[in-house]
Design a protein around this motif. Structure first.
Motif, PDB file in Angstrom:
ATOM      1  N   VAL A  97       0.831  -1.209   0.000  1.00  0.00           N
ATOM      2  CA  VAL A  97       0.000   0.000   0.000  1.00  0.00           C
ATOM      3  C   VAL A  97       0.867   1.261   0.000  1.00  0.00           C
ATOM      4  CG1 VAL A  97      -1.830  -1.211   1.243  1.00  0.00           C
ATOM      5  CG2 VAL A  97      -0.256   0.273   2.521  1.00  0.00           C
ATOM      6  N   GLY A  98       0.285   2.363  -0.502  1.00  0.00           N
ATOM      7  CA  GLY A  98       0.966   3.645  -0.492  1.00  0.00           C
ATOM      8  C   GLY A  98       1.037   4.240   0.900  1.00  0.00           C
ATOM      9  N   ARG A  99       1.910   5.237   1.055  1.00  0.00           N
ATOM     10  CA  ARG A  99       2.081   5.875   2.365  1.00  0.00           C
ATOM     11  C   ARG A  99       0.777   6.485   2.874  1.00  0.00           C
ATOM     12  NH1 ARG A  99       6.595   7.460   4.833  1.00  0.00           N
ATOM     13  NH2 ARG A  99       5.688   9.497   5.332  1.00  0.00           N
ATOM     14  N   GLN A 100       0.018   7.121   1.990  1.00  0.00           N
ATOM     15  CA  GLN A 100      -1.228   7.743   2.438  1.00  0.00           C
ATOM     16  C   GLN A 100      -2.214   6.686   2.916  1.00  0.00           C
ATOM     17  OE1 GLN A 100      -1.772  11.230   2.663  1.00  0.00           O
ATOM     18  NE2 GLN A 100      -3.380  10.388   3.969  1.00  0.00           N
ATOM     19  N   THR A 101      -2.319   5.600   2.149  1.00  0.00           N
ATOM     20  CA  THR A 101      -3.188   4.494   2.575  1.00  0.00           C
ATOM     21  C   THR A 101      -2.714   3.936   3.909  1.00  0.00           C
ATOM     22  OG1 THR A 101      -3.693   3.899   0.279  1.00  0.00           O
ATOM     23  CG2 THR A 101      -4.065   2.212   1.949  1.00  0.00           C
ATOM     24  N   PHE A 102      -1.413   3.752   4.029  1.00  0.00           N
ATOM     25  CA  PHE A 102      -0.822   3.210   5.257  1.00  0.00           C
ATOM     26  C   PHE A 102      -1.241   4.033   6.472  1.00  0.00           C
ATOM     27  CE2 PHE A 102       2.434   3.151   8.497  1.00  0.00           C
ATOM     28  CZ  PHE A 102       2.853   1.834   8.580  1.00  0.00           C
ATOM     29  N   PHE A 103      -1.019   5.336   6.405  1.00  0.00           N
ATOM     30  CA  PHE A 103      -1.304   6.173   7.575  1.00  0.00           C
ATOM     31  C   PHE A 103      -2.803   6.398   7.779  1.00  0.00           C
ATOM     32  CE2 PHE A 103       3.232   7.232   7.062  1.00  0.00           C
ATOM     33  CZ  PHE A 103       3.648   6.938   8.360  1.00  0.00           C
ATOM     34  N   ASP A 104      -3.584   6.341   6.700  1.00  0.00           N
ATOM     35  CA  ASP A 104      -5.038   6.388   6.860  1.00  0.00           C
ATOM     36  C   ASP A 104      -5.530   5.192   7.665  1.00  0.00           C
ATOM     37  OD1 ASP A 104      -5.178   8.733   5.429  1.00  0.00           O
ATOM     38  OD2 ASP A 104      -6.065   7.848   3.625  1.00  0.00           O
ATOM     39  N   VAL A 105      -4.962   4.020   7.372  1.00  0.00           N
ATOM     40  CA  VAL A 105      -5.326   2.813   8.116  1.00  0.00           C
ATOM     41  C   VAL A 105      -4.931   2.956   9.579  1.00  0.00           C
ATOM     42  CG1 VAL A 105      -4.836   0.351   8.424  1.00  0.00           C
ATOM     43  CG2 VAL A 105      -5.229   1.265   6.129  1.00  0.00           C
ATOM     44  N   MET A 106      -3.713   3.443   9.808  1.00  0.00           N
ATOM     45  CA  MET A 106      -3.215   3.551  11.179  1.00  0.00           C
ATOM     46  C   MET A 106      -4.079   4.469  12.044  1.00  0.00           C
ATOM     47  SD  MET A 106      -0.887   1.504  11.720  1.00  0.00           S
ATOM     48  CE  MET A 106       0.611   0.680  11.243  1.00  0.00           C
ATOM     49  N   GLU A 107      -4.729   5.433  11.429  1.00  0.00           N
ATOM     50  CA  GLU A 107      -5.574   6.355  12.180  1.00  0.00           C
ATOM     51  C   GLU A 107      -6.859   5.708  12.677  1.00  0.00           C
ATOM     52  OE1 GLU A 107      -6.515   9.953  10.192  1.00  0.00           O
ATOM     53  OE2 GLU A 107      -4.428  10.627  10.047  1.00  0.00           O
ATOM     54  N   ILE A 108      -7.323   4.668  11.983  1.00  0.00           N
ATOM     55  CA  ILE A 108      -8.656   4.147  12.315  1.00  0.00           C
ATOM     56  C   ILE A 108      -8.689   2.700  12.795  1.00  0.00           C
ATOM     57  CG2 ILE A 108      -9.807   5.762  10.756  1.00  0.00           C
ATOM     58  CD1 ILE A 108     -10.149   3.472   8.761  1.00  0.00           C
ATOM     59  N   THR A 109      -7.650   1.905  12.532  1.00  0.00           N
ATOM     60  CA  THR A 109      -7.715   0.504  12.948  1.00  0.00           C
ATOM     61  C   THR A 109      -7.677   0.386  14.467  1.00  0.00           C
ATOM     62  OG1 THR A 109      -6.704  -1.700  12.737  1.00  0.00           O
ATOM     63  CG2 THR A 109      -5.192   0.173  12.767  1.00  0.00           C
ATOM     64  N   ASN A 110      -8.435  -0.568  14.987  1.00  0.00           N
ATOM     65  CA  ASN A 110      -8.374  -0.834  16.425  1.00  0.00           C
ATOM     66  C   ASN A 110      -7.716  -2.176  16.721  1.00  0.00           C
ATOM     67  OD1 ASN A 110     -10.387  -2.792  15.978  1.00  0.00           O
ATOM     68  ND2 ASN A 110     -12.041  -1.372  16.516  1.00  0.00           N
ATOM     69  N   LYS A 111      -7.079  -2.757  15.708  1.00  0.00           N
ATOM     70  CA  LYS A 111      -6.329  -4.008  15.864  1.00  0.00           C
ATOM     71  C   LYS A 111      -4.913  -3.816  15.308  1.00  0.00           C
ATOM     72  CE  LYS A 111      -9.755  -6.684  17.369  1.00  0.00           C
ATOM     73  NZ  LYS A 111     -10.454  -7.657  16.515  1.00  0.00           N
ATOM     74  N   PRO A 112      -3.953  -4.574  15.810  1.00  0.00           N
ATOM     75  CA  PRO A 112      -2.597  -4.521  15.263  1.00  0.00           C
ATOM     76  C   PRO A 112      -2.583  -4.966  13.799  1.00  0.00           C
ATOM     77  CG  PRO A 112      -2.604  -5.621  17.392  1.00  0.00           C
ATOM     78  CD  PRO A 112      -4.039  -5.475  16.975  1.00  0.00           C
ATOM     79  N   VAL A 113      -1.701  -4.378  13.008  1.00  0.00           N
ATOM     80  CA  VAL A 113      -1.631  -4.667  11.579  1.00  0.00           C
ATOM     81  C   VAL A 113      -0.476  -5.612  11.261  1.00  0.00           C
ATOM     82  CG1 VAL A 113      -2.637  -2.429  10.986  1.00  0.00           C
ATOM     83  CG2 VAL A 113      -0.126  -2.695  11.049  1.00  0.00           C
ATOM     84  N   LEU A 114      -0.572  -6.208  10.092  1.00  0.00           N
ATOM     85  CA  LEU A 114       0.481  -7.057   9.541  1.00  0.00           C
ATOM     86  C   LEU A 114       1.089  -6.358   8.335  1.00  0.00           C
ATOM     87  CD1 LEU A 114       1.875  -9.926   9.207  1.00  0.00           C
ATOM     88  CD2 LEU A 114      -0.036 -10.469   7.665  1.00  0.00           C
ATOM     89  N   VAL A 115       2.405  -6.466   8.187  1.00  0.00           N
ATOM     90  CA  VAL A 115       3.073  -6.129   6.930  1.00  0.00           C
ATOM     91  C   VAL A 115       3.728  -7.437   6.487  1.00  0.00           C
ATOM     92  CG1 VAL A 115       4.737  -4.639   5.759  1.00  0.00           C
ATOM     93  CG2 VAL A 115       3.463  -3.775   7.730  1.00  0.00           C
ATOM     94  N   SER A 116       3.105  -8.133   5.545  1.00  0.00           N
ATOM     95  CA  SER A 116       3.399  -9.554   5.336  1.00  0.00           C
ATOM     96  C   SER A 116       4.687  -9.847   4.581  1.00  0.00           C
ATOM     97  CB  SER A 116       2.234 -10.234   4.609  1.00  0.00           C
ATOM     98  OG  SER A 116       2.147  -9.777   3.267  1.00  0.00           O
ATOM     99  N   HIS A 117       5.166  -8.910   3.762  1.00  0.00           N
ATOM    100  CA  HIS A 117       6.395  -9.190   3.000  1.00  0.00           C
ATOM    101  C   HIS A 117       7.020  -7.905   2.453  1.00  0.00           C
ATOM    102  CE1 HIS A 117       3.103  -9.291   0.120  1.00  0.00           C
ATOM    103  NE2 HIS A 117       3.894  -9.443  -0.931  1.00  0.00           N
ATOM    104  N   SER A 118       7.678  -7.175   3.345  1.00  0.00           N
ATOM    105  CA  SER A 118       8.314  -5.911   2.993  1.00  0.00           C
ATOM    106  C   SER A 118       9.601  -5.733   3.786  1.00  0.00           C
ATOM    107  CB  SER A 118       7.374  -4.739   3.284  1.00  0.00           C
ATOM    108  OG  SER A 118       6.196  -4.800   2.501  1.00  0.00           O
ATOM    109  N   ASN A 119      10.476  -4.840   3.293  1.00  0.00           N
ATOM    110  CA  ASN A 119      11.763  -4.613   3.926  1.00  0.00           C
ATOM    111  C   ASN A 119      11.973  -3.142   4.274  1.00  0.00           C
ATOM    112  OD1 ASN A 119      12.227  -7.356   3.639  1.00  0.00           O
ATOM    113  ND2 ASN A 119      13.325  -7.136   1.719  1.00  0.00           N
ATOM    114  N   ALA A 120      13.221  -2.770   4.574  1.00  0.00           N
ATOM    115  CA  ALA A 120      13.542  -1.435   5.059  1.00  0.00           C
ATOM    116  C   ALA A 120      13.949  -0.505   3.917  1.00  0.00           C
ATOM    117  CB  ALA A 120      14.661  -1.510   6.091  1.00  0.00           C
TER     118      ALA A 120
END
Length: 386
Positions: free
Chosen positions: A209-232
């Protein structure tokens, strides 16, 4: 002097032997979870019997066992060519393919949908299979399709693949095609999807997902998220990798980032090396302008082998994540059978113990290695059930 040198070499040899044995013991005793593998698309949908050893790809049940992988997430994936009227059906076809494997090999593998069934299946000596849907386009903009995939056993949804959906934008589009986007991030329906996933106990996967999508999710989710296959991103500046503020945000959310084995997400010189080898070996016979991925496909097997980075680069990304996010927020998502190049020493699923050996060499304790290999993801799954 020669005798001393021989004794030193012998001691070194036996030291490595004992070290390898300790790594294998830790790996065997640990719960090992791989959060992303594309064997359904790569092999099962092409009619290959992964219950037996096959001579292609990275994955089959025998190699999963050899690698000591207790829990395998089987990704359900299709590209953007599948859309309304086709994507959901194809997702179900892939789930059917996995269910056929499970039906054919009931003593080897079983579908699990919660942590209780996961732990029970692993205790029985079977491979625990989890379904992950990679790409929000497979719900075709319909909440009932999301519910249906969950009912069939899907326990995470990657909100986008490289292509954006009507309700969420991808990393590829936000960085490379931003001018074509009408808006970035989640829209109202996208926010409804996040709320519904929280209600269901379905992990929100923020790889792709894009950065905007990422932070939009972080603002509203009430559960911990997964990042299933990404690096630094700091170590390899690819849009698919996470920037430092994203890594910290996942840690604050109590989520887990699972490291990808793809050379192109690990090695900052990977694409430069491809272009150089292509110019040296192929350009004279092929003057068509091609993408770097297309160039890679046309390289010789020997050239592709040259491009593989050392395992140490993957360990560097793990170290970076641990230092920034903390040991409780790092896992493994190989992306086997979805990638064209892997680090040396990780040829296929059977090589997973080499990763544990590398972590032990880096000075990680057994307790920390267990967290990275699977305990962190297990905690994340339990959090969805609360």
């Amino acid at each position: 002097m020669m005798k001393k040198n021989l004794l030193f070499v012998a001691a070194l040899f036996w030291g490595f032997q004992l070290f390898g044995q300790e790594a294998l013991r830790i790996h065997t005793d640990a719960l090992v979870i791989d959060t992303h593998n594309d064997v359904l698309y790569q092999s099962v949908m092409r009619g290959k019997d992964i219950g037996k050893r096959i001579n292609t790809g990275h994955t089959d049940l025998p190699r999963i066992r050899e690698g000591g992988i207790d829990v395998q997430v089987f990704a359900v994936w299709c590209n953007e060519k599948y859309g309304k009227g086709t994507a959901f059906a194809y997702a179900n076809k892939q789930i059917d393919g996995l269910m056929n494997v499970i039906q054919d090999y009931p003593s080897e593998v079983a579908l699990v949908t919660d942590t209780e069934s996961l732990q029970r299946t692993v205790s029985q000596g079977k491979i625990a299979a989890i379904i992950g849907v990679e790409g929000g386009h497979m719900i075709e903009g319909r909440m009932d399709y999301l519910d249906s995939l969950f009912a069939r056993g899907a326990r995470y949804l990657t909100l986008t693949w490289n292509n954006s959906v009507d309700w969420a934008t991808s990393a590829t589009d936000e960085t490379r095609h931003s001018k074509k986007l009408k808006s970035k991030g989640l829209n109202d329906f996208g926010r409804q999807v996040i709320h519904r996933m929280n209600e269901l106990g379905m992990m929100i996967d923020l790889s792709h997902v894009g950065r905007q999508t990422f932070f939009d999710v972080m603002e509203i989710t009430n559960k911990p998220v997964l990042v299933s296959h990404s690096n630094a991103y700091a170590l390899m500046a690819h849009p698919r990798n996470l920037q430092d503020d994203q890594i910290k945000a996942v840690a604050e959310n109590d989520g887990v980032i699972c490291l990808n084995f793809y050379s192109g997400f690990l090695d900052p010189m990977h694409y430069t090396k491809i272009n150089r080898l292509y110019a040296k070996q192929v350009t004279a016979q092929d003057t068509v302008r091609r993408s770097t991925d297309s160039k890679f496909d046309r390289l010789s097997a020997a050239a592709k082998e040259q491009l593989r980075p050392p395992l140490s680069l993957l360990l560097d990304h793990i170290d970076y994540m641990v230092q920034l996010a903390g040991i409780d927020h790092v896992g493994i998502g190989s992306d086997f059978d979805g990638i064209s190049s892997t680090p040396k020493g990780l040829d296929d699923c059977g090589d997973f113990p080499h990763l544990t050996e590398g972590l032990l060499q880096r000075g990680y304790s057994e307790a920390d290695i267990r967290k990275i290999l699977g305990e962190n993801v297990l905690r994340l799954m339990k959090a969805q059930e609360e």
